[in-house]
Enzyme design. Structure first.
Site, PDB file in Angstrom:
ATOM      1  N   ASP A 122     -71.377  20.715 -13.228  1.00 52.16           N
ATOM      2  CA  ASP A 122     -71.656  19.685 -14.219  1.00 52.16           C
ATOM      3  C   ASP A 122     -72.663  20.308 -15.370  1.00 52.16           C
ATOM      4  OD1 ASP A 122     -71.887  17.509 -15.636  1.00 52.16           O
ATOM      5  OD2 ASP A 122     -72.662  16.319 -14.082  1.00 52.16           O
ATOM      6  N   ASP A 133     -73.831  14.216  -9.750  1.00 53.81           N
ATOM      7  CA  ASP A 133     -74.902  13.270  -9.933  1.00 53.81           C
ATOM      8  C   ASP A 133     -74.644  11.892  -9.801  1.00 53.81           C
ATOM      9  OD1 ASP A 133     -74.354  12.936 -12.363  1.00 53.81           O
ATOM     10  OD2 ASP A 133     -76.168  13.944 -13.333  1.00 53.81           O
ATOM     11  N   ASP A 171     -68.973  10.703  -9.011  1.00 52.64           N
ATOM     12  CA  ASP A 171     -68.746  12.071  -8.363  1.00 52.64           C
ATOM     13  C   ASP A 171     -68.653  11.916  -7.041  1.00 52.64           C
ATOM     14  OD1 ASP A 171     -69.197  13.460 -11.089  1.00 52.64           O
ATOM     15  OD2 ASP A 171     -71.313  13.043 -10.926  1.00 52.64           O
TER      16      ASP A 171
END
Length: 880
Positions: A305, A601, A605
Site C-alpha cells: 500500500d 489496512d 483488504d
C-alpha cells in the site's frame, strides 16, 4: 434479509412500528450472516490425522508392538503437541468474520411513527428512514433522501483515503461513516445483502494456500516414510534369510523402521519458526501464523500500500505561493512554530506574509482536520493533510495570536469528481482543491498571464515532489437559498495562492526497496488512492519502474493473461482498486508462480490478505479485520520492517536445512550397524540397538538440532534471489550421504571393532563375551555422539568452516553441546540407564577412536567446502 428496491420509500414519517415489525419478521435481523463453523473437534481431528500425523501414529503403534513403549509415548506426545498448535492457528480466519460484524453500530436513530427514535441496529429493516449526523457509522446500505454538506469515509470498503461527498440520491454503504454534515436515508439493503456482507463472504470464501514450507515438509515426510518402510521390509527379508524367526524378524524390522522416523522434525521446525517469530517481534513484525516466518523468506513479489507504509503519513506544508511571492515554511511536524523565508532564503517580506496569512485562514476554513496537543506533542486530529493546513495557519498567524476562527454555515466536502471542497462563512466562499480544478474557476488573477504564472508555479512545486493545493475565495451577493447548485457559487473565484505539502517518505524506504530488488523480489504499489497521488509517491520513493506503468482499477484488462503479464514486473503502480480487483491481482501473481506478500489496512483488504501467501497488516493504522486476516502485523507500519522479516524468513529456511543435514547424517550412522549385521548374515554383532538410537535421536541430538534453529541471518541473506530449491536437494544429499554420514559411520564402526579386536575377537569367530559387546557398543555410541557434536558446528554453514564463523557466535549451540556431553556421561556411567540401553563405558582404545571422530568430521567438512569453493570460482563466503 432482502435487498429493497424502489418501492421501499417510507415517506417523511418513516415506517410504522407495526410495519417495521412485519418486515423484521419477513427479512430477518440486520446482521452479517454467520457461516456454520466447523466443529472444534473436527478441526482438531484433522490436525491429528494428516499424512505426517498418520505416519507417526503408525510408528507409535509399531513401537508399542515391538516392545518399545518409551518410543511410542514420545511419538504420541509429538503428534498431540503439534496438532494442538496447528488447531489454534486455524482459528484466525473465524476471528476476521467476527471483527467484520463488530463494524456495525449498536444503536441508530430512525423515524418511526412520525418521530425519531433509537433502535438497535439489528432491528433495522428495508424502508426504514435513518437519521445520521457527523461521526455516525452507517448501519446498513442507504439511499440518501436529504444531505447537507455530507462527506462519507469509504476507505474501509474502497481504500480511498479522501472522504467522498454525497448528495441526495446517492447511495452509502453499511460500515462506512459520515465525516461531516447531516443526512437522512432510506434503507435499501440489510444483513447479508449489504456491500459489507459481500466482502465478508468474499473473505470467508478465500482459503489461504499451503505455504512453501508445508509443501516441502509433506515432500520430506513422504520420502522419509518411503525410505523407512522400504528399509524395514528389506531387513525383515534379510532376517528371515539368516534364520531368524518370522516374529523376531518382524519386530526387528519394525524397530529399524521406527528408528528412521524423524520424530524431532516437527518440534524442531516449530521451534525454529518460533525463534524467527520472536526475532521478528523484536523488529516490530508480529507473526500470527508461524509458517509465515519461512514463507516470508520465499517471497518473490510484494504488493504494498502507499500511505503509512512507504510514507510517514505526516503531511507538512513547506511552501506557500501567492501573487506576492513564494515563501518557504520550515517547521517540525504539526507544531505551530516555524521559520518563514522567501523563495531565495532571505527574510520574508511583510506583504508576502500578509497574503500567505489570508491564504492560510481561507484554507483552514475549508478544512475540518485540526492539530491538537497531546502529552506535549502536536498530533493530527482528522485528516493529516487538513491538520497540516491548520498548522500552517498557526505558523502564519500574527505573533501572540492564533489564526482567525471562522465558522462555516455550509460545508461541501471533497468530491473526487470536482477535486475540491468548499465552505461558506457569512457571505464568503472559501475553496481549496487540485490546481487543475480550482484555477480555471478563477477570474481576478491578473488575466491570462496571471493564470499561466500560477500554473508554472504548480509545475515548479510539483517538481519538488510536493502535493499542491490551490486556494481561492469569492464574495457572495448574499446567503444562498435552501436549494442551490455548487456550480453556481464556485465560479468567479479569486485565487489566493498555492500550498505545497510534503508527506515525507520513510527515511529507509529507498534503501529497503533497493534491498528487495537485490534479494530478487519485485515490488508493486496496489492502492485505492488516485493514480496521480500513487504515482507521485512511487516516484519519490524510487518504487516506480522504467518505463513507468500506472494502471487504474476501472481500466484493468478483462483478459487475465494480459493483466498478469502487465503486473508481473517490478515497479508497477495499480490505483483505484476495489476489493475484488485486489483479490484478482493476488491470484494472478500467484498463478504466475510468485510467492506473494500483500499489505493492507482496511476491511477492503481482507480478501486479498487472506489469499496472499503472506498477508501483511498495519498495526498502527490498520483495522482489526485486516490484522485478523493477516499472517504478519507491522507494529510500525513500515515497509522496511517487511524486508527485515524477509531476511529472518530466509534465515529460518536455512536453519531448517541445517537441522535436516544434522539429522540425516545421524541417520546414516545409526543405520550402518544394521547394514553390517545384515550383510554378514548376522555373524557380525550389532553395534547399536533400537533403544540406543532412540537415546541418540531424542536424548543427545535434539538440543544441538534445536540450537541450529537459532542461527542469526547471514550478511548475504538478502544478496541473492529467494530459495526455490527443495529442502532436501542434491547438494544436501551429497553432503549427508557421500561425506558427513560415511565419515561418522566409518569412525563408529572403527571404534566398535577396535574394542572387539582388542578383546581377541575376529570375524567369523563366536560372539565375544557380553561385557566386551557392551563396551564395544558404548564405544560406537560415544563415537556417534562426539561426531554429531562436531557435525553440529559443521552444519552452521554450507560454505564456511566453523572457525571462520567463530566458535562462540551461537551461544545456544555451546550450551546444547555441554548438555549433550552431560547426557553422554549419564547414558554411559549411570548403571540402570546403561543397562537399559545395553552398553558400557568404552575401553581406552575405543574412547581414543571416538575422540578422533571430532577432528575427522571437521577436516572432512573443511575439505568438502574448500573443494566446492574452488569449483564455484571462489565466490564470496556466506553462511547458509
Amino acid at each position: 434479509m432482502t435487498s429493497a428496491g424502489a418501492g421501499l420509500a417510507s415517506g417523511s414519517a418513516g415506517l410504522s412500528s407495526e410495519e417495521a415489525a412485519r418486515r423484521l419478521e419477513h427479512d430477518g435481523p440486520n446482521q452479517l450472516p454467520q457461516a456454520r463453523p466447523v466443529p472444534g473437534w473436527r478441526r482438531l481431528a484433522a490436525e491429528l490425522t494428516h499424512f505426517f500425523a498418520l505416519m507417526l501414529w503408525v510408528a507409535a503403534a509399531l513401537a508399542f508392538v515391538a516392545g518399545m513403549p518409551q518410543l511410542g509415548i514420545a511419538i504420541v506426545v509429538v503428534i498431540v503437541v503439534n496438532g494442538v498448535f496447528a488447531f489454534i492457528q486455524q482459528a484466525r480466519a473465524q476471528h476476521a468474520a467476527a471483527k467484520l460484524r463488530e463494524l456495525l453500530p449498536a444503536m441508530v436513530s430512525v423515524r418511526r411513527d412520525g418521530r425519531v427514535v433509537k433502535v438497535h441496529t439489528t432491528e433495522l429493516v428495508p424502508g426504514d428512514a435513518v437519521v445520521l449526523v457527523a461521526g455516525d457509522r452507517v448501519p446498513a446500505d442507504l439511499r440518501l433522501e436529504l444531505a447537507a454538506g455530507c462527506a462519507v469515509d469509504e476507505s474501509m470498503l474502497t481504500g480511498e483515503s479522501e472522504p467522498t461527498a454525497k448528495t441526495a440520491g446517492d447511495s452509502i454503504y453499511g460500515g462506512t461513516f459520515l465525516v461531516i454534515g447531516t443526512a437522512e436515508g432510506t434503507v435499501t439493503s440489510t444483513g447479508g445483502h449489504t456491500r459489507l456482507a459481500e466482502i465478508a463472504t468474499l473473505t470467508g470464501n478465500v482459503g489461504a494456500p499451503p505455504s512453501p514450507l508445508a509443501l516441502e515438509l509433506q515432500r520430506i515426510v513422504r520420502i522419509v516414510a518411503g525410505v523407512a518402510l522400504g528399509i524395514g521390509i528389506l531387513f525383515f527379508v534379510l532376517s528371515l534369510l539368516v534364520g531368524i524367526s518370522w516374529r523376531d524378524a518382524f519386530l526387528f524390522a519394525i524397530g529399524v523402521a521406527v528408528a528412521l522416523v524423524p520424530e524431532g522434525l516437527l518440534p524442531t521446525v516449530t521451534l525454529s519458526l518460533a525463534i524467527g517469530a520472536q526475532r521478528m517481534a523484536g523488529r516490530n513484525a508480529l507473526v500470527r501464523n508461524l509458517q509465515a516466518v519461512e514463507t516470508l523468506g520465499s517471497t518473490t513479489f510484494i504488493c504494498t500500500d502507499k500511505t503509512g507504509t512507504l510514507t510517514q503519513n505526516r503531511m507538512n506544508a513547506v511552501e506557500v505561493w501567492t501573487p506576492s511571492g513564494l515563501l518557504e515554511i520550515a517547521g517540525q511536524g504539526y507544531a505551530p512554530e516555524a521559520e518563514i523565508r522567501d523563495g531565495d532564503g532571505a527574510d520574508a517580506g511583510a506583504e508576502a506574509v500578509h497574503a500567505a496569512r489570508q491564504l492560510g485562514t481561507a484554507a483552514r476554513a475549508a478544512s475540518v482536520g485540526r492539530t491538537v496537543q497531546h502529552e506535549g506533542q502536536w498530533i493530527p486530529e482528522g485528516d493529516p493533510m487538513e491538520a497540516a493546513i491548520d498548522a500552517l495557519a498557526h505558523r502564519l498567524a500574527e505573533p501572540g495570536s492564533g489564526p482567525e476562527e471562522l465558522k462555516p454555515s455550509h460545508r461541501f466536502a471533497f468530491d473526487p469528481r470536482r477535486l475540491r471542497e468548499s465552505a461558506i462563512v457569512g457571505t464568503t466562499l472559501f475553496v481549496k482543491g487540485a490546481p487543475e480544478s480550482v484555477i480555471p474557476l478563477c477570474e481576478a488573477n491578473g488575466g491570462e498571464d496571471g493564470a499561466a504564472h500560477a500554473l508554472r508555479m504548480v509545475d515548479q512545486m510539483a517538481s519538488h515532489g510536493l502535493r499542491v493545493l490551490a486556494v481561492a475565495q469569492r464574495s457572495l451577493p448574499g446567503l444562498p437559498g435552501a436549494r442551490f447548485s455548487l456550480d453556481d457559487v464556485e465560479t468567479g473565484l479569486t485565487l489566493l495562492g498555492l500550498i505545497g505539502l510534503h508527506d515525507p517518505p520513510r527515511a529507509e524506504v529507498r534503501v529497503s526497496l533497493q534491498a528487495a530488488r537485490e534479494a530478487g523480489i519485485k515490488v508493486a504499489m496496489v492502492t485505492g488512492d488516485h493514480a496521480f497521488t500513487a504515482a507521485a509517491i512511487a516516484r519519490e520513493t524510487g518504487l516506480i519502474g522504467s518505463p513507468e506503468l500506472v494502471l487504474e482499477g476501472h481500466s484493468l484488462p478483462e483478459d487475465d493473461e494480459v493483466l498478469a503479464a502487465l503486473l508481473d514486473r517490478d515497479g508497477v503502480v495499480v490505483s483505484r482498486v476495489t476489493p475484488e480487483q485486489k483479490l484478482r491481482v493476488a491470484r494472478l501473481l500467484q498463478h504466475r508462480g510468485h510467492v506473494l506478500a500483500m499489505t493492507g489496512d482496511g476491511v477492503n483488504d481482507g480478501p486479498a490478505l487472506q489469499q496472499a501467501d503472506i498477508g501483511v497488516a498495519m498495526g498502527l493504522s490498520g483495522t482489526d479485520v485486516a490484522r485478523e486476516a493477516a499472517d504478519l502485523v507491522l507494529l510500525d507500519d513500515d515497509f522496511a520492517t517487511i524486508i527485515a522479516a524477509v531476511e529472518q524468513g530466509r534465515a529460518t529456511y536455512a536453519n531448517i536445512r541445517r537441522f535436516l543435514t544434522y539429522h540425516l547424517t545421524d541417520n546414516v550412522a545409526e543405520l550402518t550397524p544394521f547394514v553390517f549385521w545384515a550383510l554378514s548374515g548376522g555373524r557380525f554383532p550389532l553395534a547399536l540397538s533400537v533403544l540406543q538410537i532412540l537415546a541418540l535421536d531424542i536424548g543427545t541430538d535434539l538440543l544441538p538440532a534445536l540450537a541450529l534453529g537459532s542461527e542469526a541471518p547471514s550478511k548475504g541473506a538478502l544478496k541473492r534471489p529467494p530459495e526455490r530449491r527443495h529442502l532436501m536437494d542434491r547438494a544436501l544429499m551429497v553432503r549427508v550421504f557421500a561425506l558427513l554420514g560415511p565419515v561418522e559411520a566409518l569412525m563408529e564402526m572403527t571404534a566398535y571393532t577396535a574394542v572387539l579386536f582388542g578383546a581377541g575377537w575376529s570375524p567369523g569367530a563366536p560372539l565375544p563375551p557380553a561385557d566386551v559387546l557392551m563396551a564395544g557398543s558404548g564405544a560406537a555410541f560415544t563415537t556417534v555422539v562426539l561426531a554429531q557434536l562436531a557435525n553440529a558446528f559443521a552444519c552452521r554453514s554450507a560454505t564456511a568452516p566453523p572457525w571462520r564463523l567463530g566458535w562462540f557466535t551461537n551461544r545456544l549451540l555451546l550450551w546444547a553441546v555441554l548438555a549433550e556431553l552431560g547426557l553422554l556421561v549419564v547414558f554411559l556411567f549411570l548403571g540402570p540407564v546403561a543397562a537399559l540401553l545395553g552398553h558400557a563405558p568404552p575401553t581406552p582404545g575405543g574412547l581414543a577412536v571416538a575422540l578422533a571422530a571430532v577432528p575427522a568430521v571437521l577436516v572432512a567438512d573443511w575439505a568438502y567446502k574448500s573443494f566446492r569453493h574452488r569449483q564455484a570460482g571462489a565466490p564470496k563466503v556466506q553462511r547458509l
